[in-house]
Design a protein around this motif. Structure first.
Motif, PDB file in Angstrom:
ATOM      1  N   GLY A 105      13.043  58.490  24.002  1.00 42.26           N
ATOM      2  CA  GLY A 105      14.056  58.194  25.009  1.00 42.26           C
ATOM      3  C   GLY A 105      13.992  56.790  25.586  1.00 42.26           C
ATOM      4  N   ARG A 106      13.226  55.915  24.943  1.00 41.73           N
ATOM      5  CA  ARG A 106      13.045  54.561  25.481  1.00 41.73           C
ATOM      6  C   ARG A 106      13.625  53.515  24.538  1.00 41.73           C
ATOM      7  NH1 ARG A 106       7.201  54.876  28.656  1.00 41.73           N
ATOM      8  NH2 ARG A 106       7.739  56.770  29.792  1.00 41.73           N
ATOM      9  N   LYS A 107      14.233  52.479  25.131  1.00 42.18           N
ATOM     10  CA  LYS A 107      14.901  51.446  24.331  1.00 42.18           C
ATOM     11  C   LYS A 107      14.054  50.182  24.180  1.00 42.18           C
ATOM     12  CE  LYS A 107      18.682  51.871  22.876  1.00 42.18           C
ATOM     13  NZ  LYS A 107      19.115  52.418  21.572  1.00 42.18           N
ATOM     14  N   LYS A 108      12.926  50.122  24.885  1.00 41.60           N
ATOM     15  CA  LYS A 108      11.997  49.011  24.712  1.00 41.60           C
ATOM     16  C   LYS A 108      10.864  49.510  23.818  1.00 41.60           C
ATOM     17  CE  LYS A 108      12.591  46.536  29.178  1.00 41.60           C
ATOM     18  NZ  LYS A 108      13.952  46.213  28.950  1.00 41.60           N
ATOM     19  N   VAL A 109      10.640  48.797  22.716  1.00 36.88           N
ATOM     20  CA  VAL A 109       9.707  49.291  21.712  1.00 36.88           C
ATOM     21  C   VAL A 109       8.663  48.217  21.391  1.00 36.88           C
ATOM     22  CG1 VAL A 109       9.491  50.236  19.388  1.00 36.88           C
ATOM     23  CG2 VAL A 109      11.540  50.724  20.720  1.00 36.88           C
ATOM     24  N   ILE A 110       7.401  48.620  21.440  1.00 37.33           N
ATOM     25  CA  ILE A 110       6.282  47.755  21.059  1.00 37.33           C
ATOM     26  C   ILE A 110       5.876  48.176  19.652  1.00 37.33           C
ATOM     27  CG2 ILE A 110       3.868  47.185  21.551  1.00 37.33           C
ATOM     28  CD1 ILE A 110       4.685  48.201  24.533  1.00 37.33           C
ATOM     29  N   VAL A 111       5.839  47.212  18.729  1.00 35.30           N
ATOM     30  CA  VAL A 111       5.537  47.536  17.329  1.00 35.30           C
ATOM     31  C   VAL A 111       4.322  46.743  16.852  1.00 35.30           C
ATOM     32  CG1 VAL A 111       6.400  47.587  14.952  1.00 35.30           C
ATOM     33  CG2 VAL A 111       7.995  47.929  16.857  1.00 35.30           C
ATOM     34  N   ALA A 112       3.394  47.435  16.222  1.00 36.17           N
ATOM     35  CA  ALA A 112       2.303  46.777  15.500  1.00 36.17           C
ATOM     36  C   ALA A 112       2.169  47.488  14.174  1.00 36.17           C
ATOM     37  CB  ALA A 112       0.992  46.858  16.284  1.00 36.17           C
ATOM     38  N   VAL A 124      11.362  46.721  12.275  1.00 33.05           N
ATOM     39  CA  VAL A 124      11.713  45.878  13.423  1.00 33.05           C
ATOM     40  C   VAL A 124      13.162  45.405  13.301  1.00 33.05           C
ATOM     41  CG1 VAL A 124      11.302  43.614  14.497  1.00 33.05           C
ATOM     42  CG2 VAL A 124       9.387  45.183  14.068  1.00 33.05           C
ATOM     43  N   LEU A 125      13.556  44.948  12.115  1.00 32.77           N
ATOM     44  CA  LEU A 125      14.940  44.499  11.910  1.00 32.77           C
ATOM     45  C   LEU A 125      15.916  45.651  12.162  1.00 32.77           C
ATOM     46  CD1 LEU A 125      14.492  42.271   8.717  1.00 32.77           C
ATOM     47  CD2 LEU A 125      14.664  41.507  11.100  1.00 32.77           C
ATOM     48  N   THR A 126      15.564  46.845  11.701  1.00 35.64           N
ATOM     49  CA  THR A 126      16.423  48.017  11.917  1.00 35.64           C
ATOM     50  C   THR A 126      16.507  48.378  13.391  1.00 35.64           C
ATOM     51  OG1 THR A 126      15.904  48.869   9.721  1.00 35.64           O
ATOM     52  CG2 THR A 126      16.780  50.450  11.301  1.00 35.64           C
ATOM     53  N   LEU A 127      15.370  48.389  14.078  1.00 41.46           N
ATOM     54  CA  LEU A 127      15.368  48.694  15.518  1.00 41.46           C
ATOM     55  C   LEU A 127      16.264  47.721  16.278  1.00 41.46           C
ATOM     56  CD1 LEU A 127      11.551  49.401  15.862  1.00 41.46           C
ATOM     57  CD2 LEU A 127      13.342  51.037  16.503  1.00 41.46           C
ATOM     58  N   LEU A 128      16.162  46.431  15.949  1.00 35.42           N
ATOM     59  CA  LEU A 128      16.996  45.430  16.617  1.00 35.42           C
ATOM     60  C   LEU A 128      18.475  45.684  16.344  1.00 35.42           C
ATOM     61  CD1 LEU A 128      14.777  42.322  15.835  1.00 35.42           C
ATOM     62  CD2 LEU A 128      15.209  43.258  18.130  1.00 35.42           C
ATOM     63  N   GLU A 129      18.798  46.013  15.101  1.00 33.58           N
ATOM     64  CA  GLU A 129      20.199  46.301  14.748  1.00 33.58           C
ATOM     65  C   GLU A 129      20.714  47.513  15.517  1.00 33.58           C
ATOM     66  OE1 GLU A 129      20.309  46.817  10.499  1.00 33.58           O
ATOM     67  OE2 GLU A 129      20.017  44.672  10.118  1.00 33.58           O
ATOM     68  N   GLN A 130      19.825  48.431  15.831  1.00 29.99           N
ATOM     69  CA  GLN A 130      20.222  49.652  16.544  1.00 29.99           C
ATOM     70  C   GLN A 130      20.213  49.477  18.061  1.00 29.99           C
ATOM     71  OE1 GLN A 130      17.819  52.906  15.057  1.00 29.99           O
ATOM     72  NE2 GLN A 130      18.715  52.787  13.008  1.00 29.99           N
ATOM     73  N   GLY A 131      19.963  48.245  18.523  1.00 28.90           N
ATOM     74  CA  GLY A 131      20.065  47.971  19.955  1.00 28.90           C
ATOM     75  C   GLY A 131      18.786  48.122  20.751  1.00 28.90           C
ATOM     76  N   TYR A 132      17.669  48.325  20.078  1.00 28.38           N
ATOM     77  CA  TYR A 132      16.389  48.378  20.786  1.00 28.38           C
ATOM     78  C   TYR A 132      15.928  46.963  21.125  1.00 28.38           C
ATOM     79  CZ  TYR A 132      15.774  53.290  19.344  1.00 28.38           C
ATOM     80  OH  TYR A 132      15.920  54.645  19.159  1.00 28.38           O
ATOM     81  N   GLU A 133      15.157  46.846  22.193  1.00 31.44           N
ATOM     82  CA  GLU A 133      14.445  45.603  22.483  1.00 31.44           C
ATOM     83  C   GLU A 133      13.052  45.768  21.895  1.00 31.44           C
ATOM     84  OE1 GLU A 133      14.747  44.186  26.671  1.00 31.44           O
ATOM     85  OE2 GLU A 133      15.987  45.984  26.858  1.00 31.44           O
ATOM     86  N   VAL A 134      12.584  44.757  21.177  1.00 34.10           N
ATOM     87  CA  VAL A 134      11.344  44.914  20.412  1.00 34.10           C
ATOM     88  C   VAL A 134      10.370  43.778  20.690  1.00 34.10           C
ATOM     89  CG1 VAL A 134      10.346  45.163  18.103  1.00 34.10           C
ATOM     90  CG2 VAL A 134      12.653  46.043  18.555  1.00 34.10           C
ATOM     91  N   GLN A 135       9.126  44.153  20.948  1.00 40.66           N
ATOM     92  CA  GLN A 135       8.017  43.194  20.956  1.00 40.66           C
ATOM     93  C   GLN A 135       7.107  43.542  19.786  1.00 40.66           C
ATOM     94  OE1 GLN A 135       6.008  41.562  24.269  1.00 40.66           O
ATOM     95  NE2 GLN A 135       7.404  42.427  25.788  1.00 40.66           N
ATOM     96  N   VAL A 136       6.784  42.537  18.996  1.00 42.99           N
ATOM     97  CA  VAL A 136       5.892  42.708  17.848  1.00 42.99           C
ATOM     98  C   VAL A 136       4.529  42.133  18.219  1.00 42.99           C
ATOM     99  CG1 VAL A 136       5.454  42.081  15.445  1.00 42.99           C
ATOM    100  CG2 VAL A 136       7.807  42.528  16.218  1.00 42.99           C
ATOM    101  N   GLY A 160      15.672  38.418  16.803  1.00 43.66           N
ATOM    102  CA  GLY A 160      15.698  38.787  18.213  1.00 43.66           C
ATOM    103  C   GLY A 160      14.455  39.464  18.758  1.00 43.66           C
ATOM    104  N   ALA A 161      13.443  39.624  17.931  1.00 37.83           N
ATOM    105  CA  ALA A 161      12.199  40.241  18.414  1.00 37.83           C
ATOM    106  C   ALA A 161      11.390  39.228  19.219  1.00 37.83           C
ATOM    107  CB  ALA A 161      11.369  40.750  17.242  1.00 37.83           C
ATOM    108  N   ILE A 162      10.631  39.726  20.172  1.00 37.90           N
ATOM    109  CA  ILE A 162       9.657  38.915  20.901  1.00 37.90           C
ATOM    110  C   ILE A 162       8.342  39.053  20.148  1.00 37.90           C
ATOM    111  CG2 ILE A 162       8.342  38.698  23.040  1.00 37.90           C
ATOM    112  CD1 ILE A 162      10.879  40.082  24.373  1.00 37.90           C
ATOM    113  N   ILE A 163       7.751  37.922  19.773  1.00 37.76           N
ATOM    114  CA  ILE A 163       6.456  37.956  19.083  1.00 37.76           C
ATOM    115  C   ILE A 163       5.381  37.732  20.141  1.00 37.76           C
ATOM    116  CG2 ILE A 163       5.058  36.990  17.223  1.00 37.76           C
ATOM    117  CD1 ILE A 163       7.749  38.220  16.275  1.00 37.76           C
ATOM    118  N   THR A 164       4.411  38.625  20.181  1.00 37.11           N
ATOM    119  CA  THR A 164       3.388  38.547  21.219  1.00 37.11           C
ATOM    120  C   THR A 164       2.007  38.821  20.620  1.00 37.11           C
ATOM    121  OG1 THR A 164       2.878  39.262  23.495  1.00 37.11           O
ATOM    122  CG2 THR A 164       3.550  40.984  21.944  1.00 37.11           C
ATOM    123  N   SER A 165       1.001  38.795  21.480  1.00 35.58           N
ATOM    124  CA  SER A 165      -0.375  39.096  21.081  1.00 35.58           C
ATOM    125  C   SER A 165      -0.868  40.284  21.908  1.00 35.58           C
ATOM    126  CB  SER A 165      -1.280  37.884  21.319  1.00 35.58           C
ATOM    127  OG  SER A 165      -1.309  37.594  22.714  1.00 35.58           O
TER     128      SER A 165
END
Length: 195
Positions: A105-112, A124-136, A160-165
């Motif tokens: 139920g959440r639209k902000k997604v952290i992916v590793a 990640v590309l699919t999540l972004l296309e589906q309107g999720y906000e993504v941090q990798v 459109g993904a945010i790249i983080t550590s």
């Protein structure tokens, strides 16, 4: 003044993709131990804060091997419910995985994921296309070469993904080290320096 669009433990979900002992051995852009440490820190972060987390693996009975056994210890329920993909490269193309993500139920997604250039980039590309906000979380995964890793991170960032550590993400989730969640997350970071 606070940042807009902050990822918090109450609005984000975490996806840990293919942290399998075989696949992790194919990574050359970061050391196995460092990548493993960061992936387990993310798992501990989700556990400490009760953040929803979805685990998935691909072809565990092949060269990719099983998920890290520590993940079963840290996140027994998520491990039990992990999505076992039969070879689908883009985890979001696996209906069970896509449904598990949606069910949080959440639209902000952290992916590793391991590897960034195969296992991480496509979902990640699919999540972004589906309107999720993504941090990798780039340092909780890697690729066979530094070049391959850089290309995948550029591609995700440009989409459109945010790249983080790992530490950067944990600090964002904590917001305030003196809060209840903050002190738990500070514990995750401190423990990582002691191990």
């Amino acid at each position: 003044m606070s940042m807009k669009n902050v990822f918090t433990v109450d609005n984000a979900t975490m996806l840990l993709i293919d942290h399998q002992v075989g696949t992790m051995g194919w990574v050359g852009s970061i050391s196995f131990d460092e990548m493993k440490k960061h992936a387990l820190m993310l798992a501990k972060t989700a556990k400490a804060t009760n953040m929803p987390v979805v685990l998935t693996s691909s072809m565990e009975d092949q060269a990719q091997g099983p998920l890290l056994p520590e993940l079963q210890t840290i996140l027994p329920q998520a491990f039990e419910n992990r999505i076992l993909r039969a070879g689908i490269v883009n985890a979001m193309n696996d209906v069970n995985f896509a449904n598990a993500v949606k069910a949080t139920g959440r639209k902000k997604v952290i992916v590793a994921g391991v590897t960034n250039d195969v296992c991480t980039v496509y979902p990640v590309l699919t999540l972004l296309e589906q309107g999720y906000e993504v941090q990798v979380v780039a340092d909780a995964g890697g690729s066979p070469s530094k070049f391959a890793d850089e290309m995948s991170l550029i591609r995700m960032r440009e989409a459109g993904a945010i790249i983080t550590s790992t530490n950067q993400l944990i600090a964002e989730l904590a917001q305030d080290w003196s809060s209840e969640n903050g002190s738990k997350l500070l514990g995750v970071i401190v423990e990582s320096f002691q191990s």
